[in-house]
Design a protein around this motif. Structure first.
Motif, PDB file in Angstrom:
ATOM      1  N   LEU A  65       0.818  -1.215   0.000  1.00 13.30           N
ATOM      2  CA  LEU A  65       0.000   0.000   0.000  1.00 13.30           C
ATOM      3  C   LEU A  65       0.854   1.268   0.000  1.00 13.30           C
ATOM      4  O   LEU A  65       0.315   2.373  -0.010  1.00 13.30           O
ATOM      5  CB  LEU A  65      -0.921   0.005   1.224  1.00 13.30           C
ATOM      6  N   GLY A  66       2.182   1.096   0.028  1.00 15.11           N
ATOM      7  CA  GLY A  66       3.085   2.237  -0.050  1.00 15.11           C
ATOM      8  C   GLY A  66       3.684   2.680   1.267  1.00 15.11           C
ATOM      9  O   GLY A  66       4.406   3.677   1.323  1.00 15.11           O
ATOM     10  N   LEU A  67       3.400   1.948   2.347  1.00 11.79           N
ATOM     11  CA  LEU A  67       3.915   2.304   3.659  1.00 11.79           C
ATOM     12  C   LEU A  67       5.248   1.624   3.946  1.00 11.79           C
ATOM     13  O   LEU A  67       5.560   0.571   3.376  1.00 11.79           O
ATOM     14  CB  LEU A  67       2.912   1.910   4.747  1.00 11.79           C
ATOM     15  N   GLU A  68       6.024   2.198   4.857  1.00  9.86           N
ATOM     16  CA  GLU A  68       7.207   1.534   5.370  1.00  9.86           C
ATOM     17  C   GLU A  68       6.771   0.629   6.516  1.00  9.86           C
ATOM     18  O   GLU A  68       5.968   1.017   7.352  1.00  9.86           O
ATOM     19  CB  GLU A  68       8.209   2.551   5.903  1.00  9.86           C
ATOM     20  N   ALA A  69       7.324  -0.573   6.554  1.00 10.96           N
ATOM     21  CA  ALA A  69       6.977  -1.481   7.646  1.00 10.96           C
ATOM     22  C   ALA A  69       8.012  -2.587   7.738  1.00 10.96           C
ATOM     23  O   ALA A  69       8.525  -3.062   6.729  1.00 10.96           O
ATOM     24  CB  ALA A  69       5.589  -2.080   7.439  1.00 10.96           C
ATOM     25  N   GLU A  70       8.309  -2.987   8.961  1.00 12.42           N
ATOM     26  CA  GLU A  70       9.182  -4.119   9.242  1.00 12.42           C
ATOM     27  C   GLU A  70       8.469  -5.041  10.211  1.00 12.42           C
ATOM     28  O   GLU A  70       7.561  -4.627  10.937  1.00 12.42           O
ATOM     29  CB  GLU A  70      10.503  -3.631   9.841  1.00 12.42           C
ATOM     30  N   ARG A  71       8.909  -6.296  10.257  1.00  7.53           N
ATOM     31  CA  ARG A  71       8.245  -7.265  11.124  1.00  7.53           C
ATOM     32  C   ARG A  71       8.271  -6.832  12.586  1.00  7.53           C
ATOM     33  O   ARG A  71       7.318  -7.070  13.328  1.00  7.53           O
ATOM     34  CB  ARG A  71       8.891  -8.642  10.974  1.00  7.53           C
ATOM     35  N   SER A  72       9.348  -6.189  12.996  1.00  6.21           N
ATOM     36  CA  SER A  72       9.461  -5.750  14.382  1.00  6.21           C
ATOM     37  C   SER A  72       8.422  -4.684  14.731  1.00  6.21           C
ATOM     38  O   SER A  72       8.161  -4.436  15.911  1.00  6.21           O
ATOM     39  CB  SER A  72      10.862  -5.209  14.648  1.00  6.21           C
ATOM     40  N   GLU A  73       7.841  -4.055  13.717  1.00  3.39           N
ATOM     41  CA  GLU A  73       6.852  -3.006  13.954  1.00  3.39           C
ATOM     42  C   GLU A  73       5.425  -3.542  14.018  1.00  3.39           C
ATOM     43  O   GLU A  73       4.498  -2.777  14.270  1.00  3.39           O
ATOM     44  CB  GLU A  73       6.938  -1.956  12.852  1.00  3.39           C
ATOM     45  N   VAL A  74       5.248  -4.824  13.782  1.00  4.12           N
ATOM     46  CA  VAL A  74       3.911  -5.416  13.732  1.00  4.12           C
ATOM     47  C   VAL A  74       3.653  -6.240  14.991  1.00  4.12           C
ATOM     48  O   VAL A  74       4.445  -7.106  15.351  1.00  4.12           O
ATOM     49  CB  VAL A  74       3.748  -6.297  12.482  1.00  4.12           C
ATOM     50  N   SER A  75       2.548  -5.957  15.659  1.00  4.32           N
ATOM     51  CA  SER A  75       2.097  -6.729  16.818  1.00  4.32           C
ATOM     52  C   SER A  75       0.684  -7.222  16.533  1.00  4.32           C
ATOM     53  O   SER A  75      -0.220  -6.421  16.309  1.00  4.32           O
ATOM     54  CB  SER A  75       2.098  -5.864  18.085  1.00  4.32           C
ATOM     55  N   THR A  76       0.501  -8.534  16.525  1.00  5.22           N
ATOM     56  CA  THR A  76      -0.794  -9.118  16.202  1.00  5.22           C
ATOM     57  C   THR A  76      -1.408  -9.795  17.424  1.00  5.22           C
ATOM     58  O   THR A  76      -0.701 -10.191  18.354  1.00  5.22           O
ATOM     59  CB  THR A  76      -0.685 -10.159  15.072  1.00  5.22           C
ATOM     60  N   SER A  77      -2.712  -9.954  17.394  1.00  4.70           N
ATOM     61  CA  SER A  77      -3.371 -10.640  18.502  1.00  4.70           C
ATOM     62  C   SER A  77      -3.054 -12.129  18.492  1.00  4.70           C
ATOM     63  O   SER A  77      -3.175 -12.791  19.530  1.00  4.70           O
ATOM     64  CB  SER A  77      -4.883 -10.416  18.453  1.00  4.70           C
ATOM     65  N   ALA A  78      -2.631 -12.673  17.343  1.00  2.73           N
ATOM     66  CA  ALA A  78      -2.178 -14.061  17.317  1.00  2.73           C
ATOM     67  C   ALA A  78      -0.917 -14.213  18.164  1.00  2.73           C
ATOM     68  O   ALA A  78      -0.771 -15.173  18.931  1.00  2.73           O
ATOM     69  CB  ALA A  78      -1.919 -14.506  15.878  1.00  2.73           C
ATOM     70  N   GLN A  79       0.017 -13.279  18.020  1.00  4.41           N
ATOM     71  CA  GLN A  79       1.225 -13.303  18.841  1.00  4.41           C
ATOM     72  C   GLN A  79       0.879 -13.173  20.318  1.00  4.41           C
ATOM     73  O   GLN A  79       1.412 -13.889  21.167  1.00  4.41           O
ATOM     74  CB  GLN A  79       2.157 -12.166  18.424  1.00  4.41           C
ATOM     75  N   ALA A  80      -0.028 -12.240  20.628  1.00  2.24           N
ATOM     76  CA  ALA A  80      -0.399 -12.016  22.021  1.00  2.24           C
ATOM     77  C   ALA A  80      -1.125 -13.229  22.602  1.00  2.24           C
ATOM     78  O   ALA A  80      -0.910 -13.595  23.763  1.00  2.24           O
ATOM     79  CB  ALA A  80      -1.273 -10.774  22.134  1.00  2.24           C
ATOM     80  N   GLY A  81      -1.989 -13.866  21.808  1.00  2.00           N
ATOM     81  CA  GLY A  81      -2.705 -15.042  22.281  1.00  2.00           C
ATOM     82  C   GLY A  81      -1.774 -16.205  22.552  1.00  2.00           C
ATOM     83  O   GLY A  81      -1.889 -16.887  23.576  1.00  2.00           O
ATOM     84  N   ALA A  82      -0.832 -16.442  21.632  1.00  5.50           N
ATOM     85  CA  ALA A  82       0.131 -17.522  21.832  1.00  5.50           C
ATOM     86  C   ALA A  82       1.016 -17.242  23.037  1.00  5.50           C
ATOM     87  O   ALA A  82       1.340 -18.147  23.824  1.00  5.50           O
ATOM     88  CB  ALA A  82       0.974 -17.698  20.569  1.00  5.50           C
ATOM     89  N   ALA A  83       1.420 -15.972  23.201  1.00  2.00           N
ATOM     90  CA  ALA A  83       2.262 -15.611  24.341  1.00  2.00           C
ATOM     91  C   ALA A  83       1.522 -15.822  25.661  1.00  2.00           C
ATOM     92  O   ALA A  83       2.105 -16.260  26.655  1.00  2.00           O
ATOM     93  CB  ALA A  83       2.721 -14.175  24.214  1.00  2.00           C
ATOM     94  N   MET A  84       0.230 -15.511  25.675  1.00  2.00           N
ATOM     95  CA  MET A  84      -0.560 -15.716  26.885  1.00  2.00           C
ATOM     96  C   MET A  84      -0.591 -17.194  27.262  1.00  2.00           C
ATOM     97  O   MET A  84      -0.442 -17.562  28.434  1.00  2.00           O
ATOM     98  CB  MET A  84      -1.968 -15.178  26.680  1.00  2.00           C
ATOM     99  N   LEU A  85      -0.754 -18.057  26.270  1.00  2.00           N
ATOM    100  CA  LEU A  85      -0.751 -19.492  26.528  1.00  2.00           C
ATOM    101  C   LEU A  85       0.604 -19.954  27.043  1.00  2.00           C
ATOM    102  O   LEU A  85       0.694 -20.750  27.984  1.00  2.00           O
ATOM    103  CB  LEU A  85      -1.099 -20.251  25.248  1.00  2.00           C
ATOM    104  N   ALA A  86       1.676 -19.459  26.417  1.00  2.00           N
ATOM    105  CA  ALA A  86       3.024 -19.886  26.802  1.00  2.00           C
ATOM    106  C   ALA A  86       3.349 -19.475  28.234  1.00  2.00           C
ATOM    107  O   ALA A  86       4.146 -20.141  28.910  1.00  2.00           O
ATOM    108  CB  ALA A  86       4.048 -19.297  25.838  1.00  2.00           C
ATOM    109  N   GLU A  87       2.758 -18.386  28.699  1.00  2.00           N
ATOM    110  CA  GLU A  87       2.979 -17.946  30.075  1.00  2.00           C
ATOM    111  C   GLU A  87       2.240 -18.832  31.072  1.00  2.00           C
ATOM    112  O   GLU A  87       2.632 -18.899  32.242  1.00  2.00           O
ATOM    113  CB  GLU A  87       2.508 -16.504  30.236  1.00  2.00           C
ATOM    114  N   LYS A  88       1.196 -19.510  30.636  1.00  2.00           N
ATOM    115  CA  LYS A  88       0.353 -20.276  31.543  1.00  2.00           C
ATOM    116  C   LYS A  88       0.546 -21.781  31.444  1.00  2.00           C
ATOM    117  O   LYS A  88       0.111 -22.518  32.335  1.00  2.00           O
ATOM    118  CB  LYS A  88      -1.132 -19.944  31.278  1.00  2.00           C
TER     119      LYS A  88
END
Length: 332
Positions: A65-88
């Motif tokens: 779409l013409g924007l600058e972006a890197e993987r380190s700049e993206v936070s998804t709820s999939a990452q957050a959901g998996a992290a929540m499970l890994a903590e528990k």
């Protein structure tokens, strides 16, 4: 107040759907606003409740779409959901994935074992949006949750903004499983804190600003996380929704779109407005007392009503300028 809204912040969290883009189309003003933030050296994080795509796919979409972006700049709820499970859960725990391959990959990456059926004896269920989900997937999840499995929902958005309009979101599918199990999930995405906290930490920020279009997720999440927020009127919620918002869903700023990030703070902050007067009684009476725009009228109305109550309220304009502003806002 002097300076722009951006001046007070060292990291900006941008919601995606309805804020930066709608499906395959950039929201007007988004490209210039984000480019300017980058030029200012302010950290940018793209924070999305959509768990259907891997972070690289989000990057590719943004770049396309013409924007600058890197993987380190993206936070998804999939990452957050998996992290929540890994903590528990201990490493190697079996997790029934109701969602996309991206969600399955995040679960696997954190040392858990993705499975697809109740017969695999899962100790947890994680649910995220996917357009390929089947009845069988929900049936298997229902059995697991009823058997005592930990249930984590990546997010609870009932709708998803697209260029075609609003489509069912993960929250609508969460309701299906809730109805079938009489259980409530833990939620990793907005409005809960895990997703936002992870995004701020990844940027090393201490003065974050959350920008989004949804009061019940983006703005409520910012309120829970104790961070300032800017609501943009480019997605799900309307001026009427903002005026009638609950205290826990109220932003400190509102703008037509992301260009508000670079506007003077006094122009986007919700507060009393020199050009508008509001009288509170059985209804709100809006009057003009100078040259002002419709969004200024909205900020004045919110300030007056929020100091008194919340919920539905009748609004009327007492002069031609006020009536024109209310027509623009579709409030009246």
């Amino acid at each position: 107040m002097s300076g722009t809204l951006l001046d007070d912040h060292d990291v900006v969290l941008f919601d995606l759907d309805g804020t930066v883009y709608r499906g395959g189309e950039l929201v007007p003003g988004a490209l210039e606003a984000i480019q300017q933030a980058h030029r200012r050296g302010v950290a940018v994080r793209y924070v999305t409740n959509n768990a259907s795509k891997p972070d690289q796919a989000v990057v590719d979409h943004l770049v396309g779409l013409g924007l600058e972006a890197e993987r380190s700049e993206v936070s998804t709820s999939a990452q957050a959901g998996a992290a929540m499970l890994a903590e528990k859960l201990p490493a190697g725990s079996r997790v029934l994935v109701v969602g996309s391959a991206a969600l399955e990959s995040e679960v696997d990456r954190l040392g858990l074992v993705p499975v697809s059926g109740f017969a695999d004896e899962p100790v947890a269920v994680v649910q995220g949006l996917s357009d390929e989900l089947t009845y069988r997937a929900f049936a298997e999840a229902c059995l697991a949750v009823r058997d005592g499995a930990l249930w984590v929902a990546c997010n609870a958005d009932r709708t998803l903004p697209t260029e075609r309009g609003l489509l069912p979101g993960n929250g609508a599918l969460v309701e299906l499983l809730r109805a079938a199990t009489d259980q409530d999930p833990l939620v990793a995405g907005k409005p809960e804190r895990p997703l936002l906290d992870r995004a701020v930490a990844s940027a090393g920020g201490s003065r974050p600003l959350m920008i989004g279009d949804r009061l019940d997720t983006d703005i409520a999440g910012a309120v829970k996380a104790g961070m300032p927020s800017l609501m943009v009127l480019t997605g799900v919620n309307t001026p009427r929704h903002l005026l009638e918002a609950r205290p826990e869903d109220r932003p400190g700023h509102v703008a037509a779109d992301l260009r508000g990030l670079h506007a003077p703070k006094s122009e986007v902050a919700i507060g009393e407005q020199p050009a508008w007067s509001v009288t509170v009684g059985d209804r709100l009476d809006l009057s003009s007392r100078g040259e002002g725009d419709a969004l200024g009228a909205l900020r004045a109305l919110c300030t007056a009503w929020w100091s008194t109550g919340s919920g539905p309220v009748q609004v009327e304009g007492t002069d031609d300028a006020a009536r024109a502003a209310l027509r623009t806002l579709d409030i009246g």
